[in-house]
Design an enzyme around this catalytic site. Structure first.
Site, PDB file in Angstrom:
ATOM      1  N   GLY A   1     -10.016  -6.248   5.378  1.00 45.09           N
ATOM      2  CA  GLY A   1      -9.836  -5.886   6.788  1.00 45.09           C
ATOM      3  C   GLY A   1      -8.868  -6.160   7.593  1.00 45.09           C
ATOM      4  O   GLY A   1      -9.147  -5.928   8.755  1.00 45.09           O
TER       5      GLY A   1
ATOM      6  N   ARG B   1      -7.197  -7.975  -9.550  1.00 42.73           N
ATOM      7  CA  ARG B   1      -8.062  -9.131  -9.939  1.00 42.73           C
ATOM      8  C   ARG B   1      -9.371  -8.632  -9.930  1.00 42.73           C
ATOM      9  O   ARG B   1      -9.780  -7.507  -9.876  1.00 42.73           O
ATOM     10  CB  ARG B   1      -7.761  -9.927  -8.590  1.00 42.73           C
ATOM     11  CG  ARG B   1      -8.061  -9.275  -7.207  1.00 42.73           C
ATOM     12  CD  ARG B   1      -8.272 -10.286  -5.907  1.00 42.73           C
ATOM     13  NE  ARG B   1      -8.467  -9.696  -4.936  1.00 42.73           N
ATOM     14  CZ  ARG B   1      -9.558  -8.992  -4.173  1.00 42.73           C
ATOM     15  NH1 ARG B   1     -10.747  -9.027  -5.048  1.00 42.73           N
ATOM     16  NH2 ARG B   1      -9.472  -8.423  -3.024  1.00 42.73           N
TER      17      ARG B   1
ATOM     18  N   LYS C   1       0.604  -1.329  -0.065  1.00 42.76           N
ATOM     19  CA  LYS C   1      -0.065   0.022  -0.159  1.00 42.76           C
ATOM     20  C   LYS C   1       0.953   1.297  -0.054  1.00 42.76           C
ATOM     21  O   LYS C   1       0.355   2.354  -0.642  1.00 42.76           O
ATOM     22  CB  LYS C   1      -0.812  -0.004   1.373  1.00 42.76           C
ATOM     23  CG  LYS C   1      -2.115  -1.021   1.009  1.00 42.76           C
ATOM     24  CD  LYS C   1      -3.135  -0.805   2.359  1.00 42.76           C
ATOM     25  CE  LYS C   1      -4.101  -1.781   2.010  1.00 42.76           C
ATOM     26  NZ  LYS C   1      -3.955  -3.267   2.114  1.00 42.76           N
TER      27      LYS C   1
ATOM     28  N   GLU D   1      -9.939   1.331  -5.350  1.00 43.37           N
ATOM     29  CA  GLU D   1     -10.587   1.636  -4.370  1.00 43.37           C
ATOM     30  C   GLU D   1     -10.277   2.968  -3.766  1.00 43.37           C
ATOM     31  O   GLU D   1      -9.050   3.529  -3.584  1.00 43.37           O
ATOM     32  CB  GLU D   1     -10.476   0.849  -3.216  1.00 43.37           C
ATOM     33  CG  GLU D   1     -10.836  -0.497  -3.593  1.00 43.37           C
ATOM     34  CD  GLU D   1     -10.984  -1.730  -2.382  1.00 43.37           C
ATOM     35  OE1 GLU D   1     -10.628  -1.127  -1.304  1.00 43.37           O
ATOM     36  OE2 GLU D   1     -11.410  -2.757  -2.846  1.00 43.37           O
TER      37      GLU D   1
END
Length: 642
Positions: A165, A296, A116, A274
């Site tokens: 999460g 994906r 990230k 996202e």
């Protein structure tokens, strides 16, 4: 186009890929673990190859066994689905080295988006807005705490290699940072083999809006957005497309940013960008920031397919086989609205604990798109994600699509395992959600009301008593066989009732201090003078009533022997799982709410805490033990003991 592909996955996504491959005339090879020998994806594929034991590390994460299966069966390409090896660049390299095609992005693209912190730096260079935060390599706890102070609370700790999460903690006060960091790093190490985290600003009233992209390695298009704001513990529950309240200006800005992100890494195949969106002032083109890219296909891809008319799996196969992008940006449009609800085997009142069980009864409505990897009689395994199905609806407007979702959930029938279906129905009926007033905190704010909405209906219980007595069919047929007594007591696990036959097609059930008059007229059940849209179904697990809120009563087991009840001093394993850590030892004093142990089950870590103050009397498990549901882990001394 390929002649044969191997699907390196299981469950509903494997079945989904098989369906499209069959439509294109492509033969399929399934792989399976010992636990999935008779699974649905195995039976519907053209061929199936065993690859190892039930644990994912012994089967679905064994890239060498999967590649060998592809070569042995003559498959030309491997479709990874999502999860497992789908975002593992080393697996992609191995597939390519074996002379096979990976149906997805390049290993280089996956690596660039896999961490990230590095991904956010790359996106910033590409002109994609990113959330303020610390994405550096220094993982010293003191340094990270100082960075959190600089960013300003509340902050979000996130595993750099994370997803779903896992390895994510919200910290609202500086005093809670150290414990949250330790917990996030531990979960990240377990789930991803990498304990590194990043720290970023937590957006107030956040919305989770993502953009579907598709590239051919050179050029990319976007297929508009999905709103995934309805989440519980950072996991999506209901998704929709398009996002409520979206403006043309913001859609254009988000779509352009998503395409820049995909083209910056030469992306090929289906992917999702996202974004975290500030919903406090409405949707504005300067109020969204990049969170991560999923390299994906997404679980929620069906809502995009329904509003665009595009089969994303077909596009994956076509582009991977060498075709150019099947459409230009100007060719893509949105028609109507779509919702997807994730039906899970989980115990909602017990804190959404994952559940297992054999599906004694399973029936889906024919007025919704259903994606599932299970059938009646299948077992929900403790080894994998407990998803039963995705229930997807489409309508001309958001209101129509949402009503269709509610109806589809009401008409979904599952018995043999507890599920979240009543919780999903309550969400579909939530007033704020119906108005499109959504953010990622909605479920947490209204959790108690949403759970309370799923309390058993006494009139449904009265109908279930009729089923336990075996009278549902005679009532429908309008007669009672002569040998049956007119009044008798019906018992089940946890209760009993008195059943009185009043005449052909009529009965009275007295339970829980009240009586209910039941009749069958005009092709439907009537309870206390009101018609009910209910079905009574007898199955191996007992009797269920479906329609509205589902209810199941289990008959008494005459061979069952009573055991000592576990009081407030006994901590039991709520599900099968692996004991990751034990934090106490005999003789230790603990306070109510103190951490006792961590149990890992169904890809999540669950913290078990003390129900009351007390002293530890016995510890029955050690870290590394595999335990069954109900196994005793820790016992506190009886209250009052010296």
């Amino acid at each position: 186009m390929f002649q044969k592909i191997l699907i390196a996955n299981r469950g509903e996504i494997a079945c989904r890929v098989i369906d499209t491959a069959r439509k294109l005339g492509v033969r399929t090879v399934a792989v399976y673990s010992e636990a999935d020998r008779a699974a649905r994806h195995v039976t519907i594929a053209d061929e199936a190859v065993p690859i190892g034991g039930p644990a994912p590390k012994d089967s679905y994460l064994r890239g060498d066994a999967i590649i060998r299966a592809a070569l042995d069966t003559g498959a030309q390409a491997i479709h990874p689905g999502y999860g497992f090896l789908s975002e593992n660049p080393d697996f992609v390299d191995a597939v390519t080295a074996a002379g096979l095609t990976f149906i997805g992005p390049s290993a280089d693209a996956i690596r660039k988006m896999g961490l990230k912190d590095a991904a956010k730096a790359l996106m910033a260079e590409a002109g994609v807005p990113v959330v303020p935060g610390y994405h550096g390599e220094n993982q010293d706890a003191g340094h990270l705490a100082a960075q959190a102070d600089k960013i300003g609370y509340p902050v979000l700790i996130k595993a750099v290699a994370g997803g779903g999460g896992k390895g994510m903690r919200l910290v609202e006060r500086a005093g809670d940072f150290a414990a949250a960091l330790q917990s996030a790093q531990g979960e990240a190490a377990t789930a991803f083999g990498n304990p590194a985290v990043l720290v970023e600003k937590y957006i107030q009233q956040p919305r989770h809006i993502e953009v579907q992209v598709f590239g051919d390695g050179h050029r990319a298009v976007h297929l508009f957005e999905r709103d995934c704001s309805l989440q519980r513990r950072h996991q999506k529950v209901i998704e929709e497309a398009p996002a409520p309240g979206m403006t043309p200006e913001m859609r254009a800005a988000m779509g352009a940013a998503a395409v820049r992100a995909a083209e910056a890494i030469g992306y090929a195949g289906a992917g999702t960008i996202e974004f975290i969106v500030d919903g406090s002032r409405g949707l504005r083109s300067d109020g969204f920031w990049f969170m991560e890219m999923n390299t994906r296909l997404q679980v929620e891809h069906p809502v995009t397919e329904l509003v665009t008319g595009v089969d994303l799996v077909e596009w994956q196969l076509r582009v991977a086989s060498g075709e150019p992008l099947p459409a230009r940006q100007e060719d893509l449009t949105i028609t109507g609205h779509a919702f997807e609800a994730r039906l899970y085997a989980e115990d909602v009142p017990a804190g959404f604990l994952p559940a297992t069980g054999r599906l004694a009864h399973l029936r889906f409505p024919d007025h919704a798109r259903i994606e599932t990897g299970v059938r009646p009689g299948d077992a929900i395994s403790p080894w994998y994600d407990p998803m039963i199905a995705k229930i997807v609806t489409h309508g001309a407007t958001r209101a129509i699509a949402l009503r269709a979702l509610e109806a589809a959930l009401v008409d979904t029938e599952v018995a043999g395992s507890v599920t979240n279906v009543d919780f999903l129905i309550a969400l579909a009926r939530h007033e704020g959600f119906g108005k499109g007033e959504v953010d990622t905190g909605l479920i947490a704010r209204d959790l108690q009301a949403l759970i309370a909405a799923a309390e058993p209906d006494p009139r449904a219980k009265a109908l279930a008593v009729l089923g336990l007595a075996g009278l549902e069919d005679p009532m429908v047929r309008g007669g009672i066989t002569l040998w049956q007594p007119l009044r008798r007591t019906i018992a089940w696990e946890g209760g009993e009732a008195v059943l009185e036959v009043l005449g052909p097609g009529a009965a009275r059930v007295t339970l829980d201090g009240s009586s209910h008059e039941i009749a069958y007229e005009g092709g439907r059940w009537w309870v206390d003078g009101s018609p009910r849209r209910s079905r009574i179904v007898n199955h191996a697990a007992g009797t269920s009533v479906f329609g509205g809120r589902s209810l199941t009563l289990a008959p008494l087991d005459p061979l069952a022997r009573g055991g000592e009840e576990a009081g407030g001093g006994m901590t039991l394993s709520p599900m099968p799982g692996l004991v990751k850590a034990i934090f106490v030892e005999p003789g230790q004093e603990v306070a109510a709410g103190a951490r006792l142990a961590i149990l890992e089950a169904m890809k999540m870590e669950h913290t078990l805490t003390a129900a009351r103050d007390g002293r530890v009397a016995e510890v029955f498990a050690r870290a590394g033990d595999q335990v069954e549901a109900g196994a005793a882990l820790i016992r506190l001394e009886e209250e009052g003991d010296a």
